[in-house]
Scaffold this motif. Structure first.
Motif, PDB file in Angstrom:
ATOM      1  N   LYS A 207      50.483  27.295  30.345  1.00 37.93           N
ATOM      2  CA  LYS A 207      49.059  27.674  30.384  1.00 37.93           C
ATOM      3  C   LYS A 207      48.489  27.539  31.791  1.00 37.93           C
ATOM      4  CE  LYS A 207      47.984  26.442  25.612  1.00 37.93           C
ATOM      5  NZ  LYS A 207      47.309  25.457  24.725  1.00 37.93           N
ATOM      6  N   VAL A 208      48.869  26.455  32.470  1.00 32.37           N
ATOM      7  CA  VAL A 208      48.364  26.241  33.841  1.00 32.37           C
ATOM      8  C   VAL A 208      48.852  27.345  34.761  1.00 32.37           C
ATOM      9  CG1 VAL A 208      48.493  24.708  35.852  1.00 32.37           C
ATOM     10  CG2 VAL A 208      48.189  23.739  33.570  1.00 32.37           C
ATOM     11  N   LEU A 209      50.165  27.636  34.713  1.00 30.13           N
ATOM     12  CA  LEU A 209      50.747  28.587  35.658  1.00 30.13           C
ATOM     13  C   LEU A 209      50.263  30.011  35.404  1.00 30.13           C
ATOM     14  CD1 LEU A 209      54.414  27.269  35.983  1.00 30.13           C
ATOM     15  CD2 LEU A 209      52.483  26.914  37.502  1.00 30.13           C
ATOM     16  N   SER A 210      49.973  30.338  34.145  1.00 25.60           N
ATOM     17  CA  SER A 210      49.524  31.716  33.860  1.00 25.60           C
ATOM     18  C   SER A 210      48.208  32.030  34.563  1.00 25.60           C
ATOM     19  CB  SER A 210      49.366  31.902  32.349  1.00 25.60           C
ATOM     20  OG  SER A 210      48.357  31.034  31.863  1.00 25.60           O
ATOM     21  N   ASN A 211      47.455  31.000  34.937  1.00 23.20           N
ATOM     22  CA  ASN A 211      46.166  31.221  35.614  1.00 23.20           C
ATOM     23  C   ASN A 211      46.267  31.171  37.131  1.00 23.20           C
ATOM     24  OD1 ASN A 211      44.622  31.428  33.233  1.00 23.20           O
ATOM     25  ND2 ASN A 211      44.632  29.199  33.005  1.00 23.20           N
ATOM     26  N   VAL A 212      47.387  30.698  37.673  1.00 21.98           N
ATOM     27  CA  VAL A 212      47.450  30.522  39.139  1.00 21.98           C
ATOM     28  C   VAL A 212      48.527  31.401  39.807  1.00 21.98           C
ATOM     29  CG1 VAL A 212      46.599  28.170  39.013  1.00 21.98           C
ATOM     30  CG2 VAL A 212      49.060  28.558  39.013  1.00 21.98           C
ATOM     31  N   ILE A 213      49.411  32.004  39.026  1.00 22.92           N
ATOM     32  CA  ILE A 213      50.496  32.798  39.619  1.00 22.92           C
ATOM     33  C   ILE A 213      50.318  34.274  39.290  1.00 22.92           C
ATOM     34  CG2 ILE A 213      52.966  33.323  39.451  1.00 22.92           C
ATOM     35  CD1 ILE A 213      53.573  30.457  39.238  1.00 22.92           C
ATOM     36  N   THR A 214      50.476  35.100  40.303  1.00 18.80           N
ATOM     37  CA  THR A 214      50.550  36.548  40.091  1.00 18.80           C
ATOM     38  C   THR A 214      51.809  37.046  40.774  1.00 18.80           C
ATOM     39  OG1 THR A 214      49.174  36.880  42.051  1.00 18.80           O
ATOM     40  CG2 THR A 214      48.080  36.957  39.900  1.00 18.80           C
ATOM     41  N   LYS A 215      52.467  38.012  40.144  1.00 15.95           N
ATOM     42  CA  LYS A 215      53.718  38.527  40.709  1.00 15.95           C
ATOM     43  C   LYS A 215      53.637  40.038  40.812  1.00 15.95           C
ATOM     44  CE  LYS A 215      58.700  38.065  40.257  1.00 15.95           C
ATOM     45  NZ  LYS A 215      59.817  37.507  39.504  1.00 15.95           N
ATOM     46  N   LYS A 216      54.065  40.552  41.954  1.00 17.93           N
ATOM     47  CA  LYS A 216      54.038  42.003  42.140  1.00 17.93           C
ATOM     48  C   LYS A 216      55.045  42.644  41.201  1.00 17.93           C
ATOM     49  CE  LYS A 216      52.722  41.840  47.002  1.00 17.93           C
ATOM     50  NZ  LYS A 216      53.203  42.025  48.372  1.00 17.93           N
TER      51      LYS A 216
END
Length: 677
Positions: free
Chosen positions: A249-258
């Motif tokens: 849940k935490v990472l889904s809000n802070v990581i974006t991947k091209k």
């Protein structure tokens, strides 16, 4: 006792996240980093001073969680929990490409109430893969200060020092792990009974089981349903699953991947380098290139060193007053020390290539490849770490077996690791190969390089064969499996590795040099004096080598070594090299320098021309092969013996190892000489 003026901080993280690189960058230490688990098997400490504040950094072994599965992880958990009052906080290293995996341990430590600073390392690797991390959101979600680093380029290191100086370690006021409802009542009861200041400490105490938690002491608190459901392993799994759900849940809000990011070099290379056939072919080819360079590139500096020590010996002989001191320095100490220093370039070249392979990430692939080979021989995949490390030195290699959980596999690895060709054998191999192998080439590769590679492969093959035999005598304690990450390929730090090699070579010269210095004096003393030749003499001085006490001693053991093809000089060399293998070369240099018949000739040429009383060459092809095999198998290093005893705590296994290796060395060398002579 801790220095009260010094701030102590811990460096913590998963294996292979660049923790040791951060440690080196902070403390300017030369601790070598490694790409496989288990390189750091005990804590290391270093210091730095920043704005007049002295800080001690303790680099703990890498671990994936607080639940130890091996001895090095047990060191980590015990130090972290037991010494909580001694350090100011934890610098937690998180790899940018493995945030999810690293956050498990991070949150466990955070829930213990330990103040922390989070460092996200190798941020450049994440950017290269199109991964964007919103550090601001990440920091807010975890409630902690985050510093981004690329430790290999020293980026972010000053920010870490500043954060430590400003004491920006933070701890959270709430637990990230919620105790499962079905256990909540008992955990609260346990926390009150034990006086824990948080529920998580009670949970951890129970989950760690009898290793650290002392379940037996709290059985009175349990009712029957509790006792059945509170199984340590089950609790650990329960915690791990719940933590990962929260981390997602935490990472889904802070990581974006091209999206549709192109395949990177690492993926392309791995298709070949870890291939079940081509991977081994490439590895052998790389080894061949390295050994060719060991002979080809090292020839020039070796000639220079040989010339330098020759000139030093001639200078000492000409300008020192005639007598014992002149003989001791010009014929004893200088040739003895020079005989070992001359091999420093070869050792340096070998180590430099190994460091480059390690830095690039390739050595981790070698570990992965070799894991397939080891299993039929009763070894665990993790055994390859000490086996590979054994090519440098058996002592740290034996210590690194602590990362093997299974006791049987660990003992097997300890017993066979000294068969691996360590750097101390290189001078012996090099001088003997130089004596008996021609300078011809095969498709551009020197025969000498091929033979040297053969000696390394022989050591590995005998280690495997020995393990296969020994496993029948050691009871099985279950199986373990190799779990490791393959790091991305990186450009090696050529200059840094060169500095590392210079340090290692200097350690070799000074370490071996001290022993050679003492042995040279003893050898010279025994060769300068001999039994009295006149009735009025107490002892004879400045005697012919054949009439010296040394010759008497050497000839006394000739009946034992004659079946191997050795004369008394080689017997003396073998005896002295029980201190350390490389002493053989220094002893030979001193002995052949005492030959007054041709003082201007190089030592290796004297050895090549030396003949036995029956007219045979002392260093014939048969004798040379016999010596090579003897040094390939014999246990001739007192320091390794001491470490084996310390790790096994058993005279039985230590004695068995000495008897096995020395007996095998004698038997194989004798057979080889008798067939080839």
């Amino acid at each position: 006792m801790q220095d009260t003026q010094k701030k102590q901080v811990l460096l913590v993280g998963n294996p292979n996240v660049g923790k040791s690189t951060v440690f080196n960058a902070l403390s300017n230490k030369k601790q070598k980093t490694g790409n496989y688990a288990g390189v750091t098997v005990a804590s290391h400490s270093g210091n730095y001073t920043y704005k007049n504040e002295e800080v001690e950094i303790i680099d703990l072994p890498g671990s994936y969680s607080l639940y130890p599965s091996s001895e090095d992880e047990a060191i980590f958990s015990k130090y972290l929990i037991d010494n909580q009052k001694d350090y100011a906080g934890v610098i937690y290293i998180l790899e940018a490409l493995s945030l999810k995996r690293g956050l498990l341990l991070f949150q466990q430590i955070q829930d213990l109430g330990i103040p922390m600073i989070l460092v996200v390392n190798q941020i450049d690797q994440a950017e290269r893969r199109g991964i964007d991390i919103d550090i601001q959101k990440f920091s807010e979600a975890l409630g902690i200060k985050i510093i981004q680093t690329n430790a290999k380029e020293y980026l972010g290191i000053d920010e870490i020092k500043e954060a430590v100086f400003q004491n920006e370690f933070l701890k959270i006021d709430h637990l990230s792990f919620e105790t499962p409802t079905e256990h909540k009542d008992f955990i609260q009861k346990l926390a009150a009974h034990k006086g824990f200041d948080s529920e998580y400490k009670a949970w951890l105490s129970l989950s760690l089981g009898t290793d650290l938690g002392r379940i037996d002491s709290i059985t009175g608190l349990m009712n029957e349903p509790d006792a059945k459901s509170l199984v340590p392993k089950r609790l650990q799994v329960q915690e791990t699953v719940r933590r990962y759900q929260k981390v997602d849940k935490v990472l889904s809000n802070v990581i974006t991947k091209k999206p549709q990011f192109k395949e990177l070099l690492t993926e392309k290379l791995d298709k070949v380098l870890v291939h079940k056939f081509w991977g081994y072919v490439v590895f052998l080819f790389i080894l061949l290139i390295i050994f060719q360079c060991v002979f080809f590139l090292a020839a020039y500096p070796m000639d220079g060193i040989d010339w330098l020590f020759g000139e030093l010996g001639a200078f000492a002989s000409e300008y020192l007053p005639e007598g014992p001191v002149n003989s001791l320095i010009s014929n004893g100490i200088i040739p003895g020390v020079g005989g070992i220093v001359i091999f420093a370039p070869q050792i340096g070249i070998l180590l430099y290539f190994l460091y480059l392979l390690e830095d690039s990430g390739y050595m981790a692939r070698v570990v992965f490849l070799m894991d397939r080979l080891l299993r039929p021989f009763g070894l665990n995949g993790k055994s390859i770490v000490p086996l590979v490390s054994g090519t440098a030195c058996a002592i740290p290699a034996v210590i690194s077996t602590r990362n093997i959980e299974n006791l049987r596999e660990r003992l097997l690895t300890i017993l066979v690791t000294p068969f691996m060709t360590c750097s101390a054998r290189l001078p012996v191999y090099s001088i003997i190969i130089g004596l008996i192998i021609s300078d011809k080439t095969f498709f551009g590769i020197q025969y000498k390089a091929l033979v040297l590679m053969g000696m390394y492969l022989l050591g590995f093959a005998v280690a495997l064969l020995s393990a296969a035999i020994l496993k029948g005598f050691i009871k099985d304690k279950g199986k373990t499996y190799l779990v490791m990450d393959l790091p991305t390929y990186k450009k090696p730090l050529f200059l840094y590795d060169f500095k590392m090699v210079l340090g290692k070579v200097w350690d070799f010269i000074t370490g071996a040099g001290k022993i050679i210095f003492i042995v040279s004096i003893i050898i010279w003393f025994l060769s300068y004096f001999g039994p009295k030749q006149q009735p009025d003499q107490l002892v004879a001085t400045n005697v012919e080598l054949d009439h010296s006490y040394l010759a008497k001693m050497g000839k006394g053991i000739e009946p034992v070594i004659a079946p191997l093809g050795y004369d008394w000089k080689m017997g003396v060399g073998i005896l002295t090299s029980f201190v350390a293998r490389e002493v053989f070369v220094g002893t030979m240099s001193t002995l052949y320098s005492l030959d007054d018949d041709a003082p201007e000739v190089k030592v290796i040429d004297k050895m090549r021309r030396d003949i036995k009383p029956n007219g045979e060459k002392v260093f014939s092809f048969a004798t040379g092969v016999s010596v090579l095999l003897f040094y390939a198998f014999a246990m001739q290093c007192i320091s390794t013996l001491a470490v084996v005893y310390r790790e096994t705590k058993s005279w039985k296994w230590t004695g068995l190892q000495v008897a096995m290796m020395t007996g095998l060395a004698y038997f194989v060398s004798m057979i080889a000489y008798q067939i080839l002579k």
